[in-house]
Motif scaffolding. Sequence first.
Motif, PDB file in Angstrom:
ATOM      1  N   THR A 118       0.850  -1.199   0.000  1.00  0.00           N
ATOM      2  CA  THR A 118       0.000   0.000   0.000  1.00  0.00           C
ATOM      3  C   THR A 118       0.881   1.243   0.000  1.00  0.00           C
ATOM      4  OG1 THR A 118      -1.499  -1.198   1.471  1.00  0.00           O
ATOM      5  CG2 THR A 118      -1.903   1.166   1.207  1.00  0.00           C
ATOM      6  N   PRO A 119       0.633   2.206  -0.900  1.00  0.00           N
ATOM      7  CA  PRO A 119       1.406   3.455  -0.844  1.00  0.00           C
ATOM      8  C   PRO A 119       1.120   4.180   0.473  1.00  0.00           C
ATOM      9  CG  PRO A 119       0.159   3.282  -2.900  1.00  0.00           C
ATOM     10  CD  PRO A 119      -0.321   2.180  -2.005  1.00  0.00           C
ATOM     11  N   THR A 120       2.162   4.698   1.097  1.00  0.00           N
ATOM     12  CA  THR A 120       1.958   5.339   2.409  1.00  0.00           C
ATOM     13  C   THR A 120       1.088   6.592   2.269  1.00  0.00           C
ATOM     14  OG1 THR A 120       4.058   6.498   2.156  1.00  0.00           O
ATOM     15  CG2 THR A 120       4.097   4.451   3.399  1.00  0.00           C
ATOM     16  N   THR A 121       1.125   7.224   1.091  1.00  0.00           N
ATOM     17  CA  THR A 121       0.285   8.413   0.892  1.00  0.00           C
ATOM     18  C   THR A 121      -1.192   8.061   1.051  1.00  0.00           C
ATOM     19  OG1 THR A 121       0.533   7.874  -1.453  1.00  0.00           O
ATOM     20  CG2 THR A 121       1.819   9.727  -0.632  1.00  0.00           C
TER      21      THR A 121
END
Lengths: 133, 559
Positions: A118-121
């Motif tokens: 999962t992208p941290t953004t």
Amino acid sequence: MNKDRKIRIVLAKPGLDGHDRGAKLLARIFMEAGMEVIYTGLRQTPEMIVATARQEDADVIGLSSLSGVHNYFFPRVMELLKEKSMDDVLVVGGGIIPDEDIVGLKKAGIAAIFGPGTPTTEIVEFIRANVRK
Amino acid sequence: MFDKDALKKIKTAQDEWEKQILDKALVREKERKAVFTSISGEPIERLYTPLDVSDFDYNDQLGYPGGYPFTRGVQPTMYRGRFWTMRQYAGFGSARESNARYRYLLEQGQTGLSVAFDLPTQAGYDSDHPLSMGEVGKVGVAIDYIGDMRVLFDKIPLDKVTTSMTINAPATVLLAMYLAIADEQGISYEKLGGTVQNDILKEITVRGQYIYPPQPSMKLTVDLIEYCFKNVPRWNSISISGYHIREAGSTAAQEAAFTIADGIAYVQACVERGLTVDKFAPRLSFFFNAFTNVVEEVAKFRAARRVWAKIMQERFGAKDPRSLMLRFHVQTGGVTLTAQQPLNNIIRVTLQAYAAALGGCQSLHTNSYDEALCLPTEQAVTVALRTQQIVAEESGAADSIDPLAGSYMVEALTDKIEKQINDYLEKIDRMGGTLKAIEENYIQKEIQQSSYRFQKEIETGERVYVGINKYTMEEPPPANLLKVDMKVGEMENEKLRKVRAARDAKKWGKALENLKQVSVAGQNVMPAVIEAVKAEATIGEICNVWREVYGEYKPKQSF
């Protein structure tokens, strides 16, 4: 909630799992996103996590588990929050969590589960959008 | 390797090539990136030539396999003699289920066992301890007392297999149980071969399965090492591990550097105990990771061997060639596996296993493709084992020793990683040694910084990860995942209740009291631990003796 107040997030490692690369990485990402981060370290019981969240007046609890004990620990944290009337705290989870377990965890009140990759953004945005206002 | 004249000619030719051919090609079409970097973030040149290894000295830097400085390998014939040991880390649920998995793996051609313990066992808690809740039998097998160990090795003759046990803080207890089972099977300790991880420093820096503060932990580590070289001569009494350092986010060079720094601390502690270096050093072993960038990994393994040989000879005055050899196990990189398009992981594992073979490992665990989703299923474990069998039997990697040697790139990267390792070691020495560097969170912070860099590269798309930030696709939810029965916990609790009620309370009490006295007096604990496990003391009871004597470790948090 005061608009100038930073989002306060408790990151916790329930149980005996020692994999904390993700938790530590997110601690830094959340700080850079302007949040106050309290990392509990390893070996936390649900009771310890909820006590920390209460003491720190946390808006968010992030639970990380890679050892397969999420079905036991995550719902127990939710139960304790309810008991302490802290159910407006946003709780999210991450780690190695099979898809088929996510439905049950959400039913227990976990707002979102973020799996590997999962992208941290995306996690930061989710927290900003869903934290108590 | 080249004389000055030859290098001059090469340089002239290279300049010519750049001007006449390369520059024009670059005008026609730019390269994909301004700077190419390895997965460790190291710049990678367009082309490596003899100019990159201009002061290379074959005999000094490479030598021959089985001889100093062991760059080319630790054995004279390497895999032409026999393949690396194929050792799949396995264990889950109860001792009985794990025993069945081991026997299956042995039947499939696996040549050594590798025991995964569940987290309560690793943290020195019994299955019925409150912190064990939900963890019993999850990531490994639950072992509470000698009876579990008896079931775990049922119908597996301990003189016919070698057994690696991933156990650290309570390593003395699990080794004691293994020795007690050998006694029951009538096998003498000289015939036992295997490894205990027994590496507490990396638990403190990256892996998290610590119990006691660093100093008493080191004392237990050295007790085990000392006991083994006197009584269990074929046992690898420690496996100094970089695997978890890499998993926590380090670069290849940091993995090698911090592992060797830990190794230095252990050797130093043994020397301070009064042990002769050539007595214990031949039984030290190492454990590294292998990522997907084959050349960088091979360079890392070669550099690590060379650095270690020099340290053992120059710093510790070792004379026995076996003391200078960095022998190592490899596990392919767990953290490189993706939950997305999991079958792609088979390809990653293949490249990583190939790197381990080209790099001269002594044993290898290949990960299963489903490990980013769950514990491995039997099918996934079989594919993983077959992967290394294909690398061994079909790829040709095992037929000639250190086959990448002499490649300009491989030698240049080997030299570079060697220098990076030595720079770190110098820095750590200046800080006052490894324990000090750990105490000041220096090692932890260096690793976290690399982990952060990598994550940023992925999120900006600067580094491509197939299935994560490129070539993504919609997939049906994964099926056929392994589930561990939650009932294991209840069964273990019931078993413990019976064991505690049935055992000889007098013998048990006396054994634990003796262990306490020996521990307080600072004597080697191993004989007392063996006596305690034979008296059916549980792992939690034994570890509690030390919790009382030594206290518990509470790390400072940094991120």
